[in-house]
Design a protein around this motif. Sequence first.
Motif, mmCIF file in Angstrom:
data_model
loop_
_atom_site.group_PDB
_atom_site.id
_atom_site.type_symbol
_atom_site.label_atom_id
_atom_site.label_comp_id
_atom_site.label_asym_id
_atom_site.label_seq_id
_atom_site.Cartn_x
_atom_site.Cartn_y
_atom_site.Cartn_z
ATOM 1 N N THR A 2 0.829 -1.203 0.000
ATOM 2 C CA THR A 2 0.000 0.000 0.000
ATOM 3 C C THR A 2 0.868 1.259 0.000
ATOM 4 O O THR A 2 0.539 2.243 -0.668
ATOM 5 N N ARG A 68 -6.901 -1.342 2.959
ATOM 6 C CA ARG A 68 -5.679 -1.378 2.150
ATOM 7 C C ARG A 68 -5.994 -1.635 0.675
ATOM 8 O O ARG A 68 -5.441 -0.978 -0.210
ATOM 9 N N ILE A 72 -5.590 0.860 -2.858
ATOM 10 C CA ILE A 72 -4.961 0.418 -4.106
ATOM 11 C C ILE A 72 -5.922 0.588 -5.281
ATOM 12 O O ILE A 72 -5.543 1.083 -6.344
#
Length: 80
Positions: A2, A68, A72
């Motif tokens: 991340t 996370r 993305i």
Amino acid sequence: MTLIVIILDAFAAVCYLFLAQGQSNALITVGAGVQIVITILLLILTIMFNGHRRARYWTSTYHPFTFRFGIILLSLVGNA
């Protein structure tokens, strides 16, 4: 992973600022090429993500992404 995505996203934002202010065709071409490379890298990192993609809780109709994986995906969508 991340953190790598956040760094790539910041680099893409800086490249976009140079691209937006560019007066020469060479600068625009290089900036667009960098944007394409960063988008491809983000796509590869999204596919290669090994963590949990979905949260453990869900309702009957909604199964949210983890924080996370959400970062993305938002980075990929924002750059693409």
